[in-house]
Write a protein that holds these residues in place. Sequence first.
Motif, mmCIF file in Angstrom:
data_model
loop_
_atom_site.group_PDB
_atom_site.id
_atom_site.type_symbol
_atom_site.label_atom_id
_atom_site.label_comp_id
_atom_site.label_asym_id
_atom_site.label_seq_id
_atom_site.Cartn_x
_atom_site.Cartn_y
_atom_site.Cartn_z
ATOM 1 N N PHE A 1 0.967 -1.228 -0.120
ATOM 2 C CA PHE A 1 -0.198 0.296 -0.046
ATOM 3 C C PHE A 1 0.650 1.073 -0.322
ATOM 4 C CE2 PHE A 1 -2.811 -3.142 1.998
ATOM 5 C CZ PHE A 1 -4.282 -2.841 1.125
ATOM 6 N N THR A 2 2.042 1.356 0.780
ATOM 7 C CA THR A 2 2.501 2.352 1.137
ATOM 8 C C THR A 2 3.998 2.889 -0.277
ATOM 9 O OG1 THR A 2 2.503 1.638 3.154
ATOM 10 C CG2 THR A 2 4.500 4.200 2.269
ATOM 11 N N HIS A 3 4.277 1.496 -0.422
ATOM 12 C CA HIS A 3 5.411 2.028 -1.723
ATOM 13 C C HIS A 3 4.963 1.131 -2.912
ATOM 14 C CE1 HIS A 3 7.589 3.828 1.382
ATOM 15 N NE2 HIS A 3 8.509 2.846 2.143
ATOM 16 N N GLN A 4 4.057 0.571 -3.168
ATOM 17 C CA GLN A 4 3.389 -0.126 -4.583
ATOM 18 C C GLN A 4 4.943 -1.056 -5.070
ATOM 19 O OE1 GLN A 4 2.247 3.456 -6.310
ATOM 20 N NE2 GLN A 4 0.608 3.580 -5.463
ATOM 21 N N GLY A 5 4.933 -2.070 -4.036
ATOM 22 C CA GLY A 5 6.187 -3.011 -4.883
ATOM 23 C C GLY A 5 5.393 -3.707 -5.486
ATOM 24 N N PHE A 6 4.243 -4.432 -5.493
ATOM 25 C CA PHE A 6 3.873 -5.028 -6.731
ATOM 26 C C PHE A 6 2.334 -4.497 -6.639
ATOM 27 C CE2 PHE A 6 4.346 -6.625 -1.524
ATOM 28 C CZ PHE A 6 2.460 -7.005 -2.509
ATOM 29 N N LYS A 7 1.698 -5.514 -7.784
ATOM 30 C CA LYS A 7 0.420 -4.982 -7.289
ATOM 31 C C LYS A 7 -1.031 -6.659 -6.965
ATOM 32 C CE LYS A 7 0.667 -2.355 -11.520
ATOM 33 N NZ LYS A 7 0.487 -2.282 -12.813
ATOM 34 N N ALA A 8 -1.829 -6.663 -6.236
ATOM 35 C CA ALA A 8 -2.562 -7.900 -6.032
ATOM 36 C C ALA A 8 -3.622 -7.631 -6.343
ATOM 37 C CB ALA A 8 -2.257 -7.409 -4.884
ATOM 38 N N LYS A 9 -4.302 -8.999 -6.409
ATOM 39 C CA LYS A 9 -5.743 -9.676 -6.778
ATOM 40 C C LYS A 9 -6.426 -8.715 -5.586
ATOM 41 C CE LYS A 9 -5.485 -13.841 -9.241
ATOM 42 N NZ LYS A 9 -6.149 -13.388 -10.184
ATOM 43 N N ARG A 10 -8.137 -8.434 -5.928
ATOM 44 C CA ARG A 10 -8.322 -7.399 -5.079
ATOM 45 C C ARG A 10 -9.184 -8.228 -4.318
ATOM 46 N NH1 ARG A 10 -15.086 -6.778 -5.015
ATOM 47 N NH2 ARG A 10 -15.113 -4.518 -3.217
ATOM 48 N N TRP A 11 -8.720 -9.849 -4.062
ATOM 49 C CA TRP A 11 -8.928 -10.194 -1.973
ATOM 50 C C TRP A 11 -7.591 -10.045 -1.408
ATOM 51 C CZ3 TRP A 11 -6.400 -14.293 -0.628
ATOM 52 C CH2 TRP A 11 -5.418 -14.396 -1.872
ATOM 53 N N LEU A 12 -6.687 -9.961 -2.117
ATOM 54 C CA LEU A 12 -5.682 -10.418 -1.564
ATOM 55 C C LEU A 12 -5.307 -9.154 -0.824
ATOM 56 C CD1 LEU A 12 -3.004 -11.430 -0.159
ATOM 57 C CD2 LEU A 12 -1.651 -11.429 -2.172
#
Length: 323
Positions: free
Chosen positions: A80-91
């Motif tokens: 959330f802070t640094h956006q080091g990856f993208k994730a599925k909504r449930w995760l």
Amino acid sequence: MTAGVADVGRRAPLPDIAPKPVPMIERISVVVFVVAPIVGVAAAVPFFWGWGIGWTDVAIFAFLYPFNALGITVGYHRYFTHQGFKAKRWLKIALAVLGGQAWQGSVIFWVSDHRRHHKYSDRDGDPHSPWAFGPGVWGLTKGLFHAHMGWLFRKTRTSRTKYAPDLLKDPDLRFLGRNDVYVLIAASTLLVPMGLGALLTWSWHGAVTALFWAGILRVFAGDHVTFSINSICHVFGKKPFKTRDESRNVWWLAIPSFGESWHNLHHADPTCARHGVLKGQVDISARTIWLFEKLGWVWDVRWPDADRLAARRNQPDPEPAAA
């Protein structure tokens, strides 16, 4: 002490805070969420001698601690802070809930403070620099307390619209950040271990001991490990990478912090999803992200780049560990 830190010790009004004061309910919640675990641990001492602690309590503690730790390290921090990856909504939702259970505030407030910390790290404007009161024994003593937990009692808060506009646009995160919803998330931190203790022992005794040892004590331990990154990791340790602040690596915090104490690299390359990038640096959070990537739950992971890391090195060292 490090030469030059006197320059970061000058106090000045902190910029970029919301013009209105923090609502009383939020100030009270901070007192409850910070002080309650300490009071609980103090109360647990005579409780220990009178009732004891069983293997069930230890097992529940060991089972639950990683979930909320990863909610902070993988979720609140690296995602959330640094956006080091993208994730599925449930995760995304799961990480926000698990992070909220750590009793460190809702995700939007946490992210706002941390992004501001990076913008002004160890300078005027940093919400929790241990150098806020200058160098020297007394100044650093006050600074370490301020960085560790004193800053949580401030009467003003960081602007969410300035530092977390992306999160404010997310309806899922806005919902989870509502006071009534967050209270339920925070309450589940105690109700879950209490329920497990009751089910596993089929007794009120088991429920109450689990509440103390796997509930309150777990929150106490997890929060103070996180607070140590703000305080200890900006004063003690090594600086293998170039930064404009006093962020440092503290090896003995690596396991309990799940890799967050490789703090110097994090400040040298904030969006990198792995903080322990050198040989022998254990980073449980990074390995968790790696597993999520293999399972297809996350993508576009910002793994270490050898050239970028080499440019930030203070001196030559072994090759960075593979992602």
